[in-house]
Design an enzyme around this catalytic site. Structure first.
Site, PDB file in Angstrom:
ATOM      1  N   LYS A   1      -0.705  14.759 -10.238  1.00 61.01           N
ATOM      2  CA  LYS A   1       0.122  14.364 -11.145  1.00 61.01           C
ATOM      3  C   LYS A   1       0.873  15.483 -11.316  1.00 61.01           C
ATOM      4  O   LYS A   1       2.428  15.314 -11.801  1.00 61.01           O
ATOM      5  CB  LYS A   1      -0.336  14.126 -12.485  1.00 61.01           C
ATOM      6  CG  LYS A   1      -1.403  12.448 -12.558  1.00 61.01           C
ATOM      7  CD  LYS A   1      -0.268  11.371 -11.960  1.00 61.01           C
ATOM      8  CE  LYS A   1      -1.064   9.945 -12.009  1.00 61.01           C
ATOM      9  NZ  LYS A   1       0.145   9.206 -11.796  1.00 61.01           N
TER      10      LYS A   1
ATOM     11  N   ASP B   1       0.841  -1.083  -0.090  1.00 62.78           N
ATOM     12  CA  ASP B   1       0.073   0.041   0.078  1.00 62.78           C
ATOM     13  C   ASP B   1       0.820   1.084  -0.032  1.00 62.78           C
ATOM     14  O   ASP B   1       1.663   1.389   1.006  1.00 62.78           O
ATOM     15  CB  ASP B   1      -0.880  -0.182   1.258  1.00 62.78           C
ATOM     16  CG  ASP B   1      -1.798   1.342   1.297  1.00 62.78           C
ATOM     17  OD1 ASP B   1      -1.803   2.255   0.508  1.00 62.78           O
ATOM     18  OD2 ASP B   1      -2.602   1.282   2.326  1.00 62.78           O
ATOM     19  N   VAL B   2       1.046   1.847  -1.169  1.00 68.06           N
ATOM     20  CA  VAL B   2       2.224   2.918  -1.232  1.00 68.06           C
ATOM     21  C   VAL B   2       1.705   3.981  -0.436  1.00 68.06           C
ATOM     22  O   VAL B   2       2.810   4.871  -0.285  1.00 68.06           O
ATOM     23  CB  VAL B   2       2.043   3.606  -2.721  1.00 68.06           C
ATOM     24  CG1 VAL B   2       2.564   2.412  -3.727  1.00 68.06           C
ATOM     25  CG2 VAL B   2       0.565   4.101  -3.052  1.00 68.06           C
TER      26      VAL B   2
ATOM     27  N   TYR C   1      -7.205  14.592  -9.955  1.00 64.84           N
ATOM     28  CA  TYR C   1      -6.230  13.829 -10.309  1.00 64.84           C
ATOM     29  C   TYR C   1      -5.118  14.720 -11.257  1.00 64.84           C
ATOM     30  O   TYR C   1      -3.939  14.387 -11.196  1.00 64.84           O
ATOM     31  CB  TYR C   1      -6.641  12.846 -11.614  1.00 64.84           C
ATOM     32  CG  TYR C   1      -5.968  11.996 -12.472  1.00 64.84           C
ATOM     33  CD1 TYR C   1      -5.546  10.927 -11.846  1.00 64.84           C
ATOM     34  CD2 TYR C   1      -5.650  12.349 -13.635  1.00 64.84           C
ATOM     35  CE1 TYR C   1      -4.523  10.085 -12.359  1.00 64.84           C
ATOM     36  CE2 TYR C   1      -4.972  11.688 -14.476  1.00 64.84           C
ATOM     37  CZ  TYR C   1      -4.324  10.246 -13.657  1.00 64.84           C
ATOM     38  OH  TYR C   1      -3.357   9.587 -14.369  1.00 64.84           O
TER      39      TYR C   1
ATOM     40  N   THR D   1      -6.267   0.476 -21.100  1.00 63.08           N
ATOM     41  CA  THR D   1      -6.185  -0.080 -19.787  1.00 63.08           C
ATOM     42  C   THR D   1      -7.580  -0.577 -19.344  1.00 63.08           C
ATOM     43  O   THR D   1      -8.466   0.081 -20.026  1.00 63.08           O
ATOM     44  CB  THR D   1      -5.390   0.627 -18.727  1.00 63.08           C
ATOM     45  OG1 THR D   1      -6.070   1.414 -18.300  1.00 63.08           O
ATOM     46  CG2 THR D   1      -4.120   1.124 -19.302  1.00 63.08           C
TER      47      THR D   1
END
Length: 248
Positions: free
Chosen positions: A158, A64-65, A154, A191
């Site tokens: 980023k 889990d980052v 988001y 994806t």
């Protein structure tokens, strides 16, 4: 021809059937020993098994980052299994799309915890264990620099990834560590996260002159940045977006 990543050890976060899995498979095909990490252990294990079935070398670790202790454990496991750590790919991320009015503070913080805190913790933990000449690759996005509606959480996350990449690259270039830090900024990639409706495909074709990309397109850029071919490349971003950033 000698594989581009022969004898190198890579840790990849967020390994799945999307970009993370493509990078893991490609790195292994290029001779790297790959530690596949993430939270979907069934998927991660299947990808590692697939790599091993084709003659590659892979192991798995839960990560889990957002958890610093799990980062320390994953780096330690990589070194214990493969006797080193030459490449880190910070790929784990989440996508949340909504207007600013419909984005709750908790939604915003959740996206940033994974996409920003996860990259920060990955770099902080790995750098202490990496040798001179090692490579860190952060998966950012074209959303870091363009303006899209419904991307406030988001896109801003980023943008932070791209900013951290430049600052940590500068630090590593001047402190003698010799660790290179770069980012890849994909456009829309096919994806499992992408919903391939006619409407969505039409939007992609309008935004990206060369159409929708594949996870393998991103993996190819990652191989370059991880390899010695990029030994004098740091603090930069490779844009993989089918011409989106130069559309007229």
């Amino acid at each position: 021809m000698r594989p581009k990543l022969a004898n190198k050890v890579a840790l990849i976060s967020g390994v799945s059937e999307g970009i993370g899995g493509a990078i893991a498979r490609r790195f292994a095909a290029e001779g790297a020993k790959v530690m596949c990490t993430g939270v979907q252990m069934d998927v991660i294990t299947a990808i590692a098994d697939d790599i091993q079935s084709t003659g590659g070398v892979a192991a798995v670790a839960e990560l889990d980052v957002t958890d610093e202790a799990q980062w320390c454990a994953a780096v330690a496991a990589t070194i214990a299994d493969f006797d080193g750590l030459d490449i880190l790919v910070n790929n784990a991320g989440v996508l949340q799309l909504s207007s600013i009015g419909d984005t709750s503070l908790e939604d915003f913080r959740t996206v940033h915890r994974v996409n920003v805190d996860g990259v920060f913790l990955g770099m902080k933990t790995a750098i202490a264990a990496m040798p001179k000449g090692a490579s860190i690759i952060n998966i950012s996005s074209v959303s870091a620099s363009d303006g899209c509606s419904h991307h406030v959480a988001y896109g801003s996350s980023k943008a932070a990834v791209s900013g951290m990449t430049r600052h940590v690259a500068s630090e590593c270039a001047t402190n003698g560590s010799g660790i290179r830090v770069n980012a890849i900024c994909p456009g829309v990639i096919r994806t499992p996260m992408f919903i391939a409706t006619d409407e969505n495909l039409a939007k992609v074709m309008a935004a990206q002159p060369m159409g929708i990309g594949s996870a393998e397109d991103v993996a190819s850029a990652a191989v370059y940045l991880a390899s010695d071919d990029a030994r004098w490349v740091t603090g930069t971003e490779i844009i993989v977006d089918g011409g989106r950033s130069v559309r007229t």
